[in-house]
Design a protein around this motif. Structure first.
Motif, short mmCIF file in Angstrom:
data_model
loop_
_atom_site.label_atom_id
_atom_site.label_comp_id
_atom_site.label_asym_id
_atom_site.label_seq_id
_atom_site.Cartn_x
_atom_site.Cartn_y
_atom_site.Cartn_z
N ALA A 172 23.24 6.96 -11.71
CA ALA A 172 22.63 7.57 -10.54
C ALA A 172 21.22 7.83 -10.94
CB ALA A 172 23.01 8.81 -9.82
N LYS A 173 20.81 8.62 -12.21
CA LYS A 173 19.81 9.26 -12.84
C LYS A 173 18.93 7.78 -13.22
CE LYS A 173 21.43 13.41 -14.70
NZ LYS A 173 22.00 14.01 -15.79
N GLN A 174 19.51 6.57 -13.76
CA GLN A 174 18.81 5.53 -13.85
C GLN A 174 18.20 5.02 -12.72
OE1 GLN A 174 17.45 4.83 -16.51
NE2 GLN A 174 17.89 2.78 -17.65
N LEU A 175 19.23 4.78 -11.82
CA LEU A 175 18.68 4.18 -10.55
C LEU A 175 17.56 5.11 -9.84
CD1 LEU A 175 19.21 2.18 -8.21
CD2 LEU A 175 21.01 3.74 -7.40
N ALA A 176 17.67 6.49 -10.08
CA ALA A 176 16.45 7.10 -9.55
C ALA A 176 15.08 6.67 -10.23
CB ALA A 176 16.76 8.58 -9.59
N LYS A 177 15.25 6.76 -11.51
CA LYS A 177 13.87 6.50 -12.24
C LYS A 177 13.37 4.93 -11.96
CE LYS A 177 15.29 8.81 -16.39
NZ LYS A 177 15.80 8.51 -18.04
N GLU B 161 13.84 3.47 -9.35
CA GLU B 161 13.08 3.34 -7.83
C GLU B 161 11.93 3.95 -7.65
OE1 GLU B 161 17.15 3.65 -4.92
OE2 GLU B 161 16.48 5.43 -5.84
N ILE B 162 11.60 4.85 -8.61
CA ILE B 162 10.21 5.33 -8.72
C ILE B 162 9.25 4.57 -9.48
CG2 ILE B 162 8.72 6.98 -9.86
CD1 ILE B 162 11.36 9.05 -9.95
N LEU C 263 9.60 1.26 -9.21
CA LEU C 263 9.46 0.13 -8.11
C LEU C 263 8.72 0.55 -6.95
CD1 LEU C 263 13.14 -1.36 -8.28
CD2 LEU C 263 11.00 -2.43 -9.20
N GLU C 264 8.42 1.68 -6.77
CA GLU C 264 7.51 2.16 -5.70
C GLU C 264 6.12 1.57 -6.09
OE1 GLU C 264 6.24 6.39 -3.75
OE2 GLU C 264 7.65 6.26 -5.30
N ALA C 265 5.63 1.69 -7.33
CA ALA C 265 4.31 1.01 -7.58
C ALA C 265 4.32 -0.33 -7.38
CB ALA C 265 4.03 1.49 -9.10
N VAL C 266 5.46 -1.19 -7.41
CA VAL C 266 5.66 -2.51 -7.37
C VAL C 266 5.13 -2.77 -5.91
CG1 VAL C 266 7.00 -4.47 -7.50
CG2 VAL C 266 7.18 -3.16 -9.41
N GLU C 267 6.15 -2.08 -5.11
CA GLU C 267 5.84 -2.26 -3.67
C GLU C 267 4.66 -1.85 -3.03
OE1 GLU C 267 9.03 -0.75 -1.13
OE2 GLU C 267 10.32 -1.54 -2.38
N ASP C 268 3.90 -0.92 -3.80
CA ASP C 268 2.66 -0.43 -3.54
C ASP C 268 1.57 -1.61 -3.64
OD1 ASP C 268 3.15 1.91 -2.45
OD2 ASP C 268 2.49 3.13 -4.32
N GLU C 269 1.71 -2.40 -4.90
CA GLU C 269 0.81 -3.43 -5.17
C GLU C 269 1.17 -4.59 -4.16
OE1 GLU C 269 1.26 -6.64 -8.53
OE2 GLU C 269 1.00 -4.66 -9.25
N VAL C 270 2.45 -5.16 -4.03
CA VAL C 270 2.80 -6.04 -3.08
C VAL C 270 2.43 -6.13 -1.72
CG1 VAL C 270 4.54 -7.91 -2.59
CG2 VAL C 270 4.44 -7.24 -5.02
N LEU C 271 2.87 -4.74 -1.36
CA LEU C 271 2.69 -4.82 -0.05
C LEU C 271 1.51 -3.85 0.41
CD1 LEU C 271 6.36 -3.56 0.89
CD2 LEU C 271 5.28 -5.79 1.27
#
Length: 155
Positions: A105-110, A112-113, A115-123
């Motif tokens: 759960a902790k690794q998944l949360a990290k 996801e944070i 990947l937020e930058a990836v989505e900001d870039e692509v979208l």
């Protein structure tokens, strides 16, 4: 030589656009997930396990559209790094229930944070409200595809 008539308007097909965006996201995601020891398919499995509170191996294989051999390999990867745990099903001892560990759960949360930058870039062409709408539509489409997948397994 006869030519095919060219339609006045190109039909709107989402598949190629989704594929293009998925490739861009996947390439960027792989670069941010690799230092964490994760691959995109690991992230999908961890997310499903978190959102569902666990799953049987067969159920997870069905949701991920993977065969039994490949799902075992995926789960072995995640179990080796203590991100998931396989337990015998209390209802059927022949089955395993796969659950996310606290470390998972902790690794998944990290992840996801990151990947937020990836989505900001692509979208980047979409504002916040448009991204939320896109997410809701993709969730609805994914849920519909999952229903079809489950129906196939039950047949």
């Amino acid at each position: 030589m006869a030519t095919s008539p060219v339609p006045d308007q190109t039909p709107c097909r989402s598949g190629p656009l989704l594929d293009h965006l998925a490739r861009r996201v996947r390439l960027r995601a792989e670069s941010v997930l690799a230092p964490m020891g994760l691959r995109p398919r690991h992230l999908v499995a961890l997310t499903l396990l978190r959102d569902r509170g666990g799953s049987t191996q067969q159920g997870l294989a069905s949701m991920l559209e993977m065969d039994g051999t490949n799902i075992v390999g995926l789960l072995n990867d995640l179990e080796a790094t203590n991100l998931i745990e396989r337990r015998r099903s209390p209802e059927d001892r022949r089955r395993h229930v796969v659950v996310l560990t606290d470390a998972g759960a902790k690794q998944l949360a990290k992840a996801e944070i990151a990947l937020e930058a990836v989505e900001d870039e692509v979208l980047c062409a979409l504002d916040r409200e448009q991204r939320e709408t896109l997410y809701e539509l993709l969730q609805r489409a994914a849920a519909g595809a999952e229903v079809i997948c489950v129906e196939r397994v039950e047949d």
